[in-house]
Design a protein around this motif. Structure first.
Motif, PDB file in Angstrom:
ATOM      1  N   LEU A   1      -6.319   8.026 -11.673  1.00 54.09           N
ATOM      2  CA  LEU A   1      -5.743   7.522 -10.426  1.00 54.09           C
ATOM      3  C   LEU A   1      -6.608   6.423  -9.812  1.00 54.09           C
ATOM      4  CD1 LEU A   1      -4.425  10.783  -8.752  1.00 54.09           C
ATOM      5  CD2 LEU A   1      -3.089   8.946  -9.748  1.00 54.09           C
ATOM      6  N   PHE A   2      -7.930   6.534  -9.981  1.00 54.67           N
ATOM      7  CA  PHE A   2      -8.828   5.492  -9.465  1.00 54.67           C
ATOM      8  C   PHE A   2      -8.529   4.153 -10.125  1.00 54.67           C
ATOM      9  CE2 PHE A   2     -12.666   2.940  -9.582  1.00 54.67           C
ATOM     10  CZ  PHE A   2     -13.132   3.023  -8.277  1.00 54.67           C
ATOM     11  N   VAL A   3      -8.441   4.164 -11.451  1.00 54.24           N
ATOM     12  CA  VAL A   3      -8.211   2.917 -12.191  1.00 54.24           C
ATOM     13  C   VAL A   3      -6.804   2.376 -11.943  1.00 54.24           C
ATOM     14  CG1 VAL A   3      -8.031   1.903 -14.487  1.00 54.24           C
ATOM     15  CG2 VAL A   3      -9.895   3.482 -13.960  1.00 54.24           C
ATOM     16  N   ILE A   4      -5.797   3.255 -12.102  1.00 54.86           N
ATOM     17  CA  ILE A   4      -4.407   2.805 -11.970  1.00 54.86           C
ATOM     18  C   ILE A   4      -4.107   2.346 -10.550  1.00 54.86           C
ATOM     19  CG2 ILE A   4      -1.997   3.552 -12.085  1.00 54.86           C
ATOM     20  CD1 ILE A   4      -2.857   5.459 -14.346  1.00 54.86           C
ATOM     21  N   GLY A   5      -4.491   3.188  -9.565  1.00 55.88           N
ATOM     22  CA  GLY A   5      -4.213   2.843  -8.172  1.00 55.88           C
ATOM     23  C   GLY A   5      -4.943   1.597  -7.721  1.00 55.88           C
ATOM     24  N   GLY A   6      -6.241   1.519  -8.037  1.00 55.02           N
ATOM     25  CA  GLY A   6      -7.024   0.355  -7.628  1.00 55.02           C
ATOM     26  C   GLY A   6      -6.529  -0.924  -8.270  1.00 55.02           C
ATOM     27  N   LEU A   7      -6.231  -0.853  -9.559  1.00 54.79           N
ATOM     28  CA  LEU A   7      -5.752  -2.043 -10.262  1.00 54.79           C
ATOM     29  C   LEU A   7      -4.386  -2.487  -9.738  1.00 54.79           C
ATOM     30  CD1 LEU A   7      -6.338  -4.038 -12.540  1.00 54.79           C
ATOM     31  CD2 LEU A   7      -5.200  -2.455 -14.126  1.00 54.79           C
ATOM     32  N   ALA A   8      -3.502  -1.522  -9.470  1.00 55.90           N
ATOM     33  CA  ALA A   8      -2.163  -1.859  -8.979  1.00 55.90           C
ATOM     34  C   ALA A   8      -2.245  -2.545  -7.615  1.00 55.90           C
ATOM     35  CB  ALA A   8      -1.308  -0.595  -8.888  1.00 55.90           C
TER      36      ALA A   8
ATOM     37  N   GLU B   1       0.832  -1.207   0.000  1.00 55.18           N
ATOM     38  CA  GLU B   1       0.000   0.000   0.000  1.00 55.18           C
ATOM     39  C   GLU B   1       0.864   1.253   0.000  1.00 55.18           C
ATOM     40  OE1 GLU B   1      -2.525  -0.466   3.348  1.00 55.18           O
ATOM     41  OE2 GLU B   1      -3.942  -1.787   2.313  1.00 55.18           O
ATOM     42  N   ILE B   2       1.972   1.212   0.740  1.00 54.67           N
ATOM     43  CA  ILE B   2       2.887   2.358   0.738  1.00 54.67           C
ATOM     44  C   ILE B   2       3.463   2.586  -0.658  1.00 54.67           C
ATOM     45  CG2 ILE B   2       5.114   3.203   1.593  1.00 54.67           C
ATOM     46  CD1 ILE B   2       4.477   1.876   4.259  1.00 54.67           C
ATOM     47  N   LEU B   3       3.869   1.493  -1.313  1.00 54.78           N
ATOM     48  CA  LEU B   3       4.420   1.606  -2.665  1.00 54.78           C
ATOM     49  C   LEU B   3       3.372   2.130  -3.644  1.00 54.78           C
ATOM     50  CD1 LEU B   3       6.538  -1.679  -2.857  1.00 54.78           C
ATOM     51  CD2 LEU B   3       7.392   0.670  -2.692  1.00 54.78           C
ATOM     52  N   ALA B   4       2.128   1.672  -3.491  1.00 53.59           N
ATOM     53  CA  ALA B   4       1.058   2.149  -4.366  1.00 53.59           C
ATOM     54  C   ALA B   4       0.812   3.633  -4.157  1.00 53.59           C
ATOM     55  CB  ALA B   4      -0.222   1.357  -4.100  1.00 53.59           C
ATOM     56  N   PHE B   5       0.829   4.044  -2.887  1.00 55.82           N
ATOM     57  CA  PHE B   5       0.636   5.466  -2.602  1.00 55.82           C
ATOM     58  C   PHE B   5       1.767   6.309  -3.185  1.00 55.82           C
ATOM     59  CE2 PHE B   5       1.470   9.199   0.027  1.00 55.82           C
ATOM     60  CZ  PHE B   5       0.246   9.852  -0.049  1.00 55.82           C
ATOM     61  N   MET B   6       3.008   5.827  -3.046  1.00 60.14           N
ATOM     62  CA  MET B   6       4.152   6.568  -3.586  1.00 60.14           C
ATOM     63  C   MET B   6       4.081   6.662  -5.102  1.00 60.14           C
ATOM     64  SD  MET B   6       5.922   7.742  -1.145  1.00 60.14           S
ATOM     65  CE  MET B   6       7.320   8.278  -2.132  1.00 60.14           C
ATOM     66  N   ALA B   7       3.640   5.579  -5.736  1.00 55.56           N
ATOM     67  CA  ALA B   7       3.493   5.616  -7.195  1.00 55.56           C
ATOM     68  C   ALA B   7       2.455   6.641  -7.609  1.00 55.56           C
ATOM     69  CB  ALA B   7       3.104   4.227  -7.704  1.00 55.56           C
TER      70      ALA B   7
ATOM     71  N   THR C   1      -9.923  -7.123  -2.688  1.00 55.63           N
ATOM     72  CA  THR C   1     -10.780  -6.132  -3.333  1.00 55.63           C
ATOM     73  C   THR C   1     -11.039  -4.926  -2.438  1.00 55.63           C
ATOM     74  OG1 THR C   1     -11.892  -7.920  -4.522  1.00 55.63           O
ATOM     75  CG2 THR C   1     -12.997  -5.783  -4.475  1.00 55.63           C
ATOM     76  N   SER C   2     -11.226  -5.169  -1.138  1.00 59.06           N
ATOM     77  CA  SER C   2     -11.532  -4.067  -0.221  1.00 59.06           C
ATOM     78  C   SER C   2     -10.385  -3.058  -0.176  1.00 59.06           C
ATOM     79  CB  SER C   2     -11.812  -4.602   1.186  1.00 59.06           C
ATOM     80  OG  SER C   2     -10.693  -5.353   1.665  1.00 59.06           O
ATOM     81  N   ASN C   3      -9.151  -3.568  -0.072  1.00 53.08           N
ATOM     82  CA  ASN C   3      -7.997  -2.663  -0.062  1.00 53.08           C
ATOM     83  C   ASN C   3      -7.869  -1.905  -1.370  1.00 53.08           C
ATOM     84  OD1 ASN C   3      -7.331  -3.459   2.514  1.00 53.08           O
ATOM     85  ND2 ASN C   3      -5.734  -4.895   1.887  1.00 53.08           N
ATOM     86  N   ALA C   4      -8.130  -2.597  -2.466  1.00 58.35           N
ATOM     87  CA  ALA C   4      -8.031  -1.967  -3.787  1.00 58.35           C
ATOM     88  C   ALA C   4      -9.058  -0.846  -3.928  1.00 58.35           C
ATOM     89  CB  ALA C   4      -8.227  -3.010  -4.881  1.00 58.35           C
ATOM     90  N   VAL C   5     -10.290  -1.092  -3.450  1.00 58.67           N
ATOM     91  CA  VAL C   5     -11.345  -0.074  -3.567  1.00 58.67           C
ATOM     92  C   VAL C   5     -11.025   1.137  -2.700  1.00 58.67           C
ATOM     93  CG1 VAL C   5     -13.771   0.413  -3.059  1.00 58.67           C
ATOM     94  CG2 VAL C   5     -13.140  -1.725  -4.194  1.00 58.67           C
ATOM     95  N   LEU C   6     -10.617   0.887  -1.458  1.00 59.01           N
ATOM     96  CA  LEU C   6     -10.275   2.005  -0.563  1.00 59.01           C
ATOM     97  C   LEU C   6      -9.133   2.841  -1.136  1.00 59.01           C
ATOM     98  CD1 LEU C   6     -10.492   0.298   2.962  1.00 59.01           C
ATOM     99  CD2 LEU C   6     -12.034   2.032   2.013  1.00 59.01           C
ATOM    100  N   THR C   7      -8.108   2.173  -1.630  1.00 61.29           N
ATOM    101  CA  THR C   7      -6.973   2.888  -2.220  1.00 61.29           C
ATOM    102  C   THR C   7      -7.412   3.676  -3.449  1.00 61.29           C
ATOM    103  OG1 THR C   7      -5.454   1.170  -1.465  1.00 61.29           O
ATOM    104  CG2 THR C   7      -4.668   2.639  -3.191  1.00 61.29           C
ATOM    105  N   ALA C   8      -8.238   3.055  -4.290  1.00 66.04           N
ATOM    106  CA  ALA C   8      -8.701   3.715  -5.513  1.00 66.04           C
ATOM    107  C   ALA C   8      -9.512   4.966  -5.192  1.00 66.04           C
ATOM    108  CB  ALA C   8      -9.533   2.740  -6.348  1.00 66.04           C
ATOM    109  N   VAL C   9     -10.396   4.857  -4.187  1.00 67.76           N
ATOM    110  CA  VAL C   9     -11.217   6.021  -3.808  1.00 67.76           C
ATOM    111  C   VAL C   9     -10.340   7.136  -3.252  1.00 67.76           C
ATOM    112  CG1 VAL C   9     -12.994   6.830  -2.210  1.00 67.76           C
ATOM    113  CG2 VAL C   9     -13.307   4.667  -3.425  1.00 67.76           C
ATOM    114  N   GLY C  10      -9.396   6.774  -2.387  1.00 71.19           N
ATOM    115  CA  GLY C  10      -8.495   7.785  -1.832  1.00 71.19           C
ATOM    116  C   GLY C  10      -7.680   8.485  -2.906  1.00 71.19           C
ATOM    117  N   LEU C  11      -7.169   7.707  -3.855  1.00 70.06           N
ATOM    118  CA  LEU C  11      -6.368   8.299  -4.939  1.00 70.06           C
ATOM    119  C   LEU C  11      -7.240   9.137  -5.875  1.00 70.06           C
ATOM    120  CD1 LEU C  11      -3.985   5.331  -5.821  1.00 70.06           C
ATOM    121  CD2 LEU C  11      -3.464   7.390  -4.512  1.00 70.06           C
TER     122      LEU C  11
END
Length: 259
Positions: free
Chosen positions: A100-107, A7-13, A115-125
């Protein structure tokens, strides 16, 4: 631990992507107003931004009228109103949020599998993409331009004062400033004012319009003082001299408060 690292790496990306978007918006802004094109990504994704903006503009503007007025003002202050519109800003917000929603969530989903982590990350991004690159970039650009004008204003008033004390009228003094003064947004605004006067607009109206574009209390005070001096027949040179001292005093107090 692995999940947190992913998640940290996804956020940094995503953060680096946002910074890249902001950097891509910059280059065209250094060009003169007469020759400037749309800033980087606004030109590259022109059709996509127009399409998304047309879809979002009415609904979003109605839902956030205060933010819409702020965007309009920032476009004017940043001298971008002739190149960008509120629709294009909304379009860029939608494009950045969707990307960012698509790229972050998919990554996150591919690396994490949850799926839950992917959705939360996608919404935040998506929220980050909606607010940060377009709105914060525009607000920062407007603020920096005002600061540049504020720094240049006392010296510009001094030049006008010296020219008028040498026997020139206000119009000739402004022309002297435009031709000989330091380059920057203030000189650019005086150049626009001078062209408007040459095309037939009154000096008072041109000064008021200039104040409306800059939207700074110091400059509005200058415009008011010059207009009053003109109407009352008093010395504009003396008025300018007093205004230069007032602007310097105001800047000194602001610096004190920041310190």
């Amino acid at each position: 631990m692995d999940v947190i690292l992913v998640e940290i790496l996804a956020f940094m990306a995503a953060f680096l992507l946002v910074v890249g978007i902001q950097s891509a918006l910059k280059p065209a802004l250094a060009l003169p107003r007469e020759t400037a094109i749309k800033p980087g990504l606004f030109q590259v994704f022109k059709n996509e931004i127009q399409t998304i903006g047309a879809w979002l503009e009415t609904t979003v503007n109605r839902a956030f009228p205060v933010q819409t007025e702020k965007i309009k003002n920032n476009l004017i202050i940043a001298a971008l109103a002739d190149r960008l519109s509120v629709r294009e800003i909304r379009g860029m917000q939608g494009l950045a949020a969707g990307g960012l929603f698509v790229i972050g969530g998919l990554a996150v989903f591919l690396m994490n599998g949850k799926t839950s982590n992917a959705v939360l990350t996608a919404v935040g991004l998506a929220l980050l993409g909606w607010y940060y690159p377009p709105s914060f970039w525009l607000a920062r650009l407007a603020r920096e331009r005002q600061e540049n004008i504020s720094r240049a204003l006392p010296y510009a008033i001094d030049l006008l004062t010296v020219a008028m004390q040498a026997g020139q009228d206000f119009g000739a003094a402004v022309r002297f400033l435009v031709n000989e003064g330091p380059k920057g947004p203030l000189r650019q605004e005086f150049s626009i004012m001078l062209r408007e006067v040459e095309l037939g607009k009154s000096r008072v109206d041109s000064l008021k319009d200039m104040g409306g574009r800059i939207q700074m209390d110091e400059f509005k005070s200058l415009v008011t003082a010059v207009v009053q001096s003109t109407e009352m027949g008093s010395s504009v040179a003396e008025t300018l001299k007093l205004q230069a001292e007032e602007v310097r005093r105001s800047r000194f107090h602001k610096a004190e408060r920041k310190a």
